[in-house]
Scaffold this active site. Structure first.
Site, PDB file in Angstrom:
ATOM      1  N   ASP A  97      -0.457  -1.908  17.530  1.00 54.19           N
ATOM      2  CA  ASP A  97      -1.257  -2.992  16.953  1.00 54.19           C
ATOM      3  C   ASP A  97      -2.488  -2.370  16.214  1.00 54.19           C
ATOM      4  O   ASP A  97      -3.432  -1.969  16.927  1.00 54.19           O
ATOM      5  CB  ASP A  97      -1.829  -4.052  17.980  1.00 54.19           C
ATOM      6  N   ASP A  98      -2.363  -1.950  14.847  1.00 58.66           N
ATOM      7  CA  ASP A  98      -3.125  -1.388  14.017  1.00 58.66           C
ATOM      8  C   ASP A  98      -4.388  -2.536  13.370  1.00 58.66           C
ATOM      9  O   ASP A  98      -5.062  -2.963  14.078  1.00 58.66           O
ATOM     10  CB  ASP A  98      -2.566  -0.692  12.965  1.00 58.66           C
ATOM     11  N   THR A  99      -3.853  -2.909  12.243  1.00 61.11           N
ATOM     12  CA  THR A  99      -4.741  -3.807  11.487  1.00 61.11           C
ATOM     13  C   THR A  99      -4.166  -5.377  12.025  1.00 61.11           C
ATOM     14  O   THR A  99      -4.798  -6.398  11.582  1.00 61.11           O
ATOM     15  CB  THR A  99      -4.758  -4.017  10.084  1.00 61.11           C
ATOM     16  N   THR A 102       0.931  -6.973  10.193  1.00 63.42           N
ATOM     17  CA  THR A 102       2.386  -7.347  10.248  1.00 63.42           C
ATOM     18  C   THR A 102       2.674  -8.036  11.451  1.00 63.42           C
ATOM     19  O   THR A 102       3.551  -8.907  11.370  1.00 63.42           O
ATOM     20  CB  THR A 102       3.073  -5.851  10.259  1.00 63.42           C
ATOM     21  N   TRP A 151      -5.221   8.465  14.621  1.00 59.25           N
ATOM     22  CA  TRP A 151      -3.624   8.530  13.928  1.00 59.25           C
ATOM     23  C   TRP A 151      -2.914   8.968  15.114  1.00 59.25           C
ATOM     24  O   TRP A 151      -2.920  10.007  15.669  1.00 59.25           O
ATOM     25  CB  TRP A 151      -3.682   9.473  12.924  1.00 59.25           C
TER      26      TRP A 151
HETATM   27  P1  G4P Z   1       0.267  -3.965  12.655  1.00 59.66           P
HETATM   28  O1  G4P Z   1       0.381  -5.376  12.437  1.00 59.66           O
HETATM   29  O2  G4P Z   1       1.330  -3.403  13.388  1.00 59.66           O
HETATM   30  O3  G4P Z   1      -0.996  -3.882  13.139  1.00 59.66           O
HETATM   31  O4  G4P Z   1       0.596  -3.188  11.390  1.00 59.66           O
HETATM   32  P2  G4P Z   1      -0.331  -2.840  10.020  1.00 59.66           P
HETATM   33  O5  G4P Z   1       0.467  -3.658   9.142  1.00 59.66           O
HETATM   34  O6  G4P Z   1      -1.438  -2.699  10.187  1.00 59.66           O
HETATM   35  O7  G4P Z   1       0.350  -1.376   9.775  1.00 59.66           O
HETATM   36  C1  G4P Z   1       1.130  -0.707   8.815  1.00 59.66           C
HETATM   37  C2  G4P Z   1       1.998   0.321   8.957  1.00 59.66           C
HETATM   38  O8  G4P Z   1       1.346   1.482   9.500  1.00 59.66           O
HETATM   39  C3  G4P Z   1       2.873  -0.121   9.997  1.00 59.66           C
HETATM   40  O9  G4P Z   1       4.189   0.645   9.812  1.00 59.66           O
HETATM   41  C4  G4P Z   1       2.482   0.622  11.491  1.00 59.66           C
HETATM   42  O10 G4P Z   1       3.241   0.666  12.370  1.00 59.66           O
HETATM   43  C5  G4P Z   1       1.840   1.828  10.647  1.00 59.66           C
HETATM   44  N1  G4P Z   1       0.731   2.467  11.678  1.00 59.66           N
HETATM   45  C6  G4P Z   1      -0.628   1.910  11.770  1.00 59.66           C
HETATM   46  N2  G4P Z   1      -1.123   2.850  12.595  1.00 59.66           N
HETATM   47  C7  G4P Z   1      -0.433   3.953  12.736  1.00 59.66           C
HETATM   48  C8  G4P Z   1      -0.540   5.237  13.622  1.00 59.66           C
HETATM   49  O11 G4P Z   1      -1.695   5.665  13.989  1.00 59.66           O
HETATM   50  N3  G4P Z   1       0.247   6.038  13.419  1.00 59.66           N
HETATM   51  C9  G4P Z   1       1.820   5.683  12.948  1.00 59.66           C
HETATM   52  N4  G4P Z   1       2.597   6.758  12.833  1.00 59.66           N
HETATM   53  N5  G4P Z   1       1.623   4.565  12.150  1.00 59.66           N
HETATM   54  C10 G4P Z   1       0.781   3.615  11.974  1.00 59.66           C
HETATM   55  P3  G4P Z   1       5.246  -0.170   8.977  1.00 59.66           P
HETATM   56  O12 G4P Z   1       5.007  -0.741   7.989  1.00 59.66           O
HETATM   57  O13 G4P Z   1       5.820  -1.327  10.153  1.00 59.66           O
HETATM   58  O14 G4P Z   1       6.357   0.696   9.204  1.00 59.66           O
HETATM   59  P4  G4P Z   1       7.228   1.798  10.201  1.00 59.66           P
HETATM   60  O15 G4P Z   1       6.604   3.011  10.314  1.00 59.66           O
HETATM   61  O16 G4P Z   1       6.853   0.714  11.438  1.00 59.66           O
HETATM   62  O17 G4P Z   1       8.564   1.622   9.782  1.00 59.66           O
END
Ligand code: G4P
Ligand code: MG
Length: 169
Positions: A97-99, A102, A151
């Protein structure tokens, strides 16, 4: 930005703990929805403990012409969603759960299919400003670990997992 390295074994143990939390909460999910790609491996690990099916979905920030989009778009959804989701208790699984953009988008989309309930399950939550509130109709939010805005290097992104193990805490 500070980097934190996570091993497969740590994630396995976290998913085991989270599965126990889910069971102890009384929320008895019928199925998981894994948000790809980060949610795939954690959901599969949890399946060993929860023994329920996994549906997978894809959300992206680019359109079919590969241009970046402001808002998330669905790249993959399940077959017959009304049949598979309506009246069901859904455990939504993602790695982080970043931003929350998604996860928030996915919650709103799943809600349209009238599930009985949705709970959220993530390995990591980052303590930061979010783009989406947890809706008030969410009763259970299971978090493996709360981190600062670092990160996170996941093992599935590593080419050398022995090195990943050495770099981890
Ligand atoms: P959220 O709702 O899960 O918070 O997702 P958000 O849209 O903020 O995040 C955008 C992308 O950045 C997501 O990948 C999320 O998994 C990835 N991300 C955010 N923080 C980190 C981190 O610290 N480390 C890594 N490795 N990834 C991070 P996504 O577009 O869903 O792609 P995928 O990697 O899951 O295929
Ligand atoms: Mg992801």
């Amino acid at each position: 930005m500070e980097k934190i390295y996570i091993t497969y074994n740590q994630i396995h143990n976290t998913m085991k703990d989270l599965s126990e939390q889910v069971k102890a909460s009384g929320f008895n999910p019928d199925l998981m929805v894994a948000i790809g790609t980060g949610g795939f491996i954690p959901a599969r690990m949890a399946k060993t403990f929860l023994n329920i099916p996994i549906l997978t979905v894809g959300i992206a920030y680019y359109d079919l012409d590969d241009n970046p989009t402001e808002k998330p778009t669905i790249t993959q959804w399940m077959d017959q969603p009304d049949k598979q989701i309506r009246g069901k208790k859904v455990l939504l699984v993602d790695e982080v759960d970043d931003t929350r953009a998604t996860i928030g988008f996915c919650l709103d989309e799943l809600k349209k299919h009238e599930p009985a309930e949705i709970a959220i399950c993530v390995i990591h939550n980052k303590k930061k400003k979010k783009k989406h509130e947890i809706p008030d109709w969410i009763n259970h939010y299971f978090i493996g670990e709360n981190l600062q805005d670092e990160w996170i290097c996941y093992p599935w992104d590593a080419e050398d997992t022995d090195m990943q193990d050495k770099l981890s805490r």
